[in-house]
Motif scaffolding. Structure first.
Motif, PDB file in Angstrom:
ATOM      1  N   ALA A 117      11.285  -0.093   2.135  1.00  0.00           N
ATOM      2  CA  ALA A 117       9.982   0.380   1.662  1.00  0.00           C
ATOM      3  C   ALA A 117       9.947   0.158   0.160  1.00  0.00           C
ATOM      4  N   TYR A 118       9.018  -0.659  -0.275  1.00  0.00           N
ATOM      5  CA  TYR A 118       8.825  -0.941  -1.700  1.00  0.00           C
ATOM      6  C   TYR A 118       7.701  -0.051  -2.217  1.00  0.00           C
ATOM      7  N   LEU A 119       7.923   0.565  -3.376  1.00  0.00           N
ATOM      8  CA  LEU A 119       6.868   1.384  -3.977  1.00  0.00           C
ATOM      9  C   LEU A 119       6.748   1.064  -5.461  1.00  0.00           C
ATOM     10  N   ASP A 120       5.523   1.000  -5.923  1.00  0.00           N
ATOM     11  CA  ASP A 120       5.279   0.747  -7.348  1.00  0.00           C
ATOM     12  C   ASP A 120       3.892   1.296  -7.660  1.00  0.00           C
ATOM     13  N   ASN A 121       3.669   1.676  -8.902  1.00  0.00           N
ATOM     14  CA  ASN A 121       2.344   2.210  -9.239  1.00  0.00           C
ATOM     15  C   ASN A 121       1.424   1.155  -9.844  1.00  0.00           C
ATOM     16  N   ASP A 122       1.913  -0.078  -9.971  1.00  0.00           N
ATOM     17  CA  ASP A 122       1.088  -1.129 -10.548  1.00  0.00           C
ATOM     18  C   ASP A 122       0.455  -1.946  -9.419  1.00  0.00           C
ATOM     19  N   PRO A 123      -0.899  -2.007  -9.376  1.00  0.00           N
ATOM     20  CA  PRO A 123      -1.545  -2.700  -8.254  1.00  0.00           C
ATOM     21  C   PRO A 123      -1.166  -4.170  -8.143  1.00  0.00           C
ATOM     22  N   ILE A 124      -0.831  -4.824  -9.253  1.00  0.00           N
ATOM     23  CA  ILE A 124      -0.508  -6.257  -9.154  1.00  0.00           C
ATOM     24  C   ILE A 124       0.769  -6.464  -8.340  1.00  0.00           C
TER      25      ILE A 124
END
Ligand SMILES: C[S@@+](CC[C@H](N)C(=O)[O-])C[C@H]1O[C@@H](n2cnc3c(N)ncnc32)[C@H](O)[C@@H]1O
Length: 284
Positions: A117-124
């Protein structure tokens, strides 16, 4: 990329996307993910990202080598966890824009059924990661927009729970992301909250920028550049980074600079050249 873009996420596959509005990538503000992409030689960045990244490179010419060393540590740590400790599940927070040798690619070389599961707060990051994950095998990997500062939302996220079984050991990966969490957000408590949700036999692997090898005047300049970015930079000392592993058993060789963690070959760079602490610990 050179101009402002509203990216529609309509073509993406997960159920969540139906609810999501077009994503504003805010190209006029430097984003750490896109600056990092620039350090790594990627093309997924805008002029504001490149300008800020160039300022960092002029302050610290070795930042590109450091970014590559961090990436190499990520890959060695994931391979080690999969091959030596049988880990098949990875919660990778602060994923970054995909580049060569992403977590699921490394893990699935060892265990073809490994799940990430990959998570990031940057939409790009989401835009690029979802395109990449189209080939990762349905159900084996997902990418979710989430903020590390809200660990409860990460743990409750239905997309994450579809891929990660919290009853089985998980490797929590926090590579080059905790230095974007301010002390006022209590990063130690965030890490603790996430680890508390993982069973015995789980792991924490992280890397973290440090000013331990830099004189204080010079060290203040990097965070000053990031002041204009979407996330602020906080260097931490070896003792502070070691503190993230409180209650865990640190794997050998302990907390070391990134090139010195289980190197594939004799490291060519000194500690001061790659000022990034790196370590892996196991939850008993
Ligand atoms: C330097 S990159 C690291 C990428 C990758 N983990 C690696 O080590 O190669 C940092 C990433 O953390 C993300 N990030 C920063 N603050 C975050 C937050 N509060 N929540 C989630 N992601 C965050 C950025 O968007 C960026 O993609």
């Amino acid at each position: 990329m050179t101009e402002h873009q509203d990216v529609s996420l309509d073509w993406m596959s997960s159920d969540q996307d139906e609810l999501r509005p077009p994503t504003d990538l805010r190209p006029e503000i430097p984003h750490p993910a896109r600056m990092y992409d620039y350090y790594l030689g990627g093309k997924d960045n805008f002029p504001a990202d490149r300008e800020a990244a160039e300022k960092i490179i002029s302050l610290s010419p070795l930042v590109r080598i450091s970014a590559l060393a961090n990436r190499s540590f990520l890959q060695r740590a994931v391979r080690h966890l999969a091959a030596e400790h049988g880990i098949r599940q990875f919660l990778d927070i602060g994923t970054g824009i995909p580049t060569a040798g992403n977590t699921h690619e490394i893990a699935q070389q060892v265990h073809p059924d490994a799940r990430v599961a990959y998570l990031d707060n940057d939409p790009i990051v989401l835009v690029h990661s979802r395109a990449l994950l189209a080939g990762a095998g349905v159900g084996n990997a997902t990418v979710v927009q989430a903020d590390l500062r809200d660990p409860a939302a990460i743990l409750d996220n239905p997309e994450v729970r579809k891929v990660i079984d919290f009853g089985q050991p998980v490797a929590l990966l926090l590579f080059a992301v905790l230095h974007f969490i301010d002390e006022s957000d209590d990063p130690k408590a965030i890490v603790r909250r996430l680890l508390d949700a993982l069973p015995s036999g789980s792991f924490l692997a992280l890397s973290h920028a440090t000013a331990d090898f830099t004189d204080p005047d010079q060290a203040a300049k990097g965070p000053a550049v990031y002041k204009a970015a979407t996330a602020q930079l906080t260097f931490r000392s070896k003792a502070q980074v070691t503190g993230f592993f409180d209650g865990l058993e640190l794997l050998e060789p302990g907390v070391v600079t990134a090139p010195h963690w289980h190197p594939d070959q004799e490291p060519q760079s000194s500690d001061s050249e790659v000022a990034i602490w790196a370590a892996v610990g196991r939850k008993a």
